[in-house]
Design an enzyme around this catalytic site. Structure first.
Site, PDB file in Angstrom:
ATOM      1  N   GLN A 237       3.445 -13.518  -1.532  1.00 33.42           N
ATOM      2  CA  GLN A 237       4.259 -12.379  -1.077  1.00 33.42           C
ATOM      3  C   GLN A 237       5.067 -12.739   0.167  1.00 33.42           C
ATOM      4  O   GLN A 237       6.138 -12.177   0.402  1.00 33.42           O
ATOM      5  CB  GLN A 237       3.363 -11.177  -0.778  1.00 33.42           C
TER       6      GLN A 237
ATOM      7  N   ASN B   2      -6.730  -5.940   4.535  1.00 34.43           N
ATOM      8  CA  ASN B   2      -5.339  -6.336   4.291  1.00 34.43           C
ATOM      9  C   ASN B   2      -5.360  -7.587   3.428  1.00 34.43           C
ATOM     10  O   ASN B   2      -6.438  -8.107   3.079  1.00 34.43           O
ATOM     11  CB  ASN B   2      -4.593  -6.552   5.616  1.00 34.43           C
TER      12      ASN B   2
ATOM     13  N   ALA C  44       0.792  -1.236   0.000  1.00 31.26           N
ATOM     14  CA  ALA C  44       0.000   0.000   0.000  1.00 31.26           C
ATOM     15  C   ALA C  44       0.831   1.297   0.000  1.00 31.26           C
ATOM     16  O   ALA C  44       0.668   2.137  -0.895  1.00 31.26           O
ATOM     17  CB  ALA C  44      -0.979  -0.039   1.170  1.00 31.26           C
TER      18      ALA C  44
ATOM     19  N   ARG D  68      -5.269  -0.254  -9.044  1.00 36.00           N
ATOM     20  CA  ARG D  68      -5.646  -1.146  -7.938  1.00 36.00           C
ATOM     21  C   ARG D  68      -6.628  -0.395  -7.022  1.00 36.00           C
ATOM     22  O   ARG D  68      -6.329   0.707  -6.571  1.00 36.00           O
ATOM     23  CB  ARG D  68      -4.391  -1.590  -7.152  1.00 36.00           C
TER      24      ARG D  68
ATOM     25  N   ASP E 263      -4.101  -2.203   4.099  1.00 38.53           N
ATOM     26  CA  ASP E 263      -4.284  -1.495   2.824  1.00 38.53           C
ATOM     27  C   ASP E 263      -5.294  -0.361   2.936  1.00 38.53           C
ATOM     28  O   ASP E 263      -5.253   0.590   2.165  1.00 38.53           O
ATOM     29  CB  ASP E 263      -4.711  -2.472   1.729  1.00 38.53           C
TER      30      ASP E 263
HETATM   31  O1  MRU Z   1      -1.424  -7.197  -3.168  1.00 39.15           O
HETATM   32  P1  MRU Z   1      -0.291  -6.593  -2.413  1.00 39.15           P
HETATM   33  O2  MRU Z   1       0.936  -7.429  -2.423  1.00 39.15           O
HETATM   34  O3  MRU Z   1      -0.023  -5.163  -2.832  1.00 39.15           O
HETATM   35  O4  MRU Z   1      -0.820  -6.543  -0.922  1.00 39.15           O
HETATM   36  C1  MRU Z   1      -0.009  -6.007   0.077  1.00 39.15           C
HETATM   37  C2  MRU Z   1      -0.598  -6.125   1.436  1.00 39.15           C
HETATM   38  O5  MRU Z   1      -1.701  -6.575   1.627  1.00 39.15           O
HETATM   39  C3  MRU Z   1       0.205  -5.559   2.554  1.00 39.15           C
HETATM   40  O6  MRU Z   1      -0.017  -6.276   3.729  1.00 39.15           O
HETATM   41  C4  MRU Z   1      -0.234  -4.102   2.789  1.00 39.15           C
HETATM   42  O7  MRU Z   1      -0.194  -3.382   1.578  1.00 39.15           O
HETATM   43  C5  MRU Z   1       0.598  -3.419   3.794  1.00 39.15           C
HETATM   44  S1  MRU Z   1       2.197  -3.042   3.128  1.00 39.15           S
HETATM   45  C6  MRU Z   1       3.110  -2.175   4.230  1.00 39.15           C
END
Ligand code: MRU
Length: 338
Positions: A193, A244, A51, A88, A234
């Site tokens: 991830q 999240n 995010a 997104r 997020d």
């Molecule tokens: O789909 P992504 O990889 O962008 O999702 C990321 C997450 O859900 C993280 O936990 C969130 O963005 C916090 S990042 C500091």
């Protein structure tokens, strides 16, 4: 804990360089571009993700769209913003920074150097996020009662936010203070991830870790192996409901069942002051291919139906504390005056 061996994004020589996160952990491949379209595409395809990082990269993309002495054009600016907004939908940081860039753009006159002014604003946004990351990491030390086993989900480190990161930033800082025994890393299906990115970061920082598949967390916790869970966010509603990465909600439910502290860490830019509760959060649904195939090899039939939300919403009563750069908040949450 500073990291010198990789970076997620870096603005230099009037271009943005970023590591292609879809290639990690095996290839550390950097892409350098001055095209806002390429940055938008990278955000859409999760080459740039997390995010806070999406927000920072989008701010640079807006500035780069005006590189080359482009004059102030409202119509063109709107096209750039709409393209970036379409990448997104869930992480609010994207919309938050685009609003800041819009305010800056609106304050400019016809004679201003639009690129330079927007670039200065993007640099300011990145610096603020670096400062927030450090504050969150320091404040987060207060949630440790002893040297602990921590479980985390998705990736919330330097690949997802400015510098330290959020949840992983706290973990790195706690490791420096000898407060970490081991980090348990949820692999984070379907895009891994946790396995690909968090493990990559923890290895770089030489922090002990063990990866598990998401469905193994309840077993691990039931065996008293986890002292606390820390995740990122997020989008956080005014009442503390938190969107999240998919799988966060089940972790929060497991923690509540076994009475394990469950913390969320995020900069205050992740709080959406326009929504009262999590029911208003738009959840991104992604293509079925992410589930039925792995590295272009089919593992399920293309013709079947698939459910693939990228995020879920954890109700605030399941969250032990929300750590921002300003404070550690406890239930019941009310961010209206924050
Ligand atoms: O789909 P992504 O990889 O962008 O999702 C990321 C997450 O859900 C993280 O936990 C969130 O963005 C916090 S990042 C500091």
């Amino acid at each position: 804990m500073k990291n010198n061996s990789f970076y997620a994004i870096k603005f230099e020589q009037d271009s943005l360089s970023f590591i292609d996160q879809t290639k990690l952990p095996f290839e550390e491949n950097y892409i350098k571009t001055d095209s806002f379209e390429i940055i938008a595409d990278a955000i859409e395809k999760l080459k740039i993700r997390g995010a806070p990082l999406i927000g920072i990269a989008a701010a640079y993309a807006v500035a780069l769209a005006f590189k080359g002495n482009l004059k102030k054009s409202d119509e063109y600016f709107q096209q750039v913003i709409e393209r970036l907004q379409s990448t997104r939908p869930t992480a609010v940081n994207l919309f938050h920074t685009l609003n800041i860039m819009r305010d800056k753009f609106n304050s400019l006159s016809e004679d201003d150097d639009v690129y330079k002014e927007l670039l200065n604003k993007a640099i300011e946004i990145e610096k603020a996020e670096i400062f927030y990351s450090e504050k969150i990491a320091k404040l987060g030390l207060n949630i440790f009662q002893k040297k602990s086993n921590v479980l985390t989900h998705c990736n919330t480190g330097s690949l997802a936010a400015a510098d330290y990161g959020t949840a992983l930033g706290i973990i790195k800082k706690a490791f420096e203070h000898n407060l970490i025994n081991i980090v348990y890393v949820d692999e984070t299906r379907p895009l891994f991830q946790g396995l690909r990115l968090t493990a990559f970061e923890l290895e770089k920082y030489q922090i002990p870790f063990e990866v598990l598949t998401d469905s193994m967390a309840s077993s691990l916790i039931s065996h008293n192996k986890v002292d606390l869970v820390i995740v990122g966010a997020d989008r956080i509603a005014l009442n503390g409901d938190t969107a999240n990465k998919i799988g966060t909600l089940s972790l929060a439910i497991i923690c509540s069942y076994f009475n394990i502290p469950f913390y969320v860490a995020a900069p205050s830019s992740t709080i959406d002051k326009n929504i009262i509760s999590g029911s208003e959060i738009i959840i991104e649904h992604r293509g079925a291919k992410e589930i039925y195939s792995f590295q272009d090899k089919l593992i399920g039939k293309e013709s079947w139906n698939y459910y693939n939300p990228a995020f879920d919403v954890t109700p605030s009563h399941l969250i032990t504390g929300i750590i921002t750069e300003k404070n550690i908040y406890r239930f019941p949450y009310n961010f209206i005056n924050e």
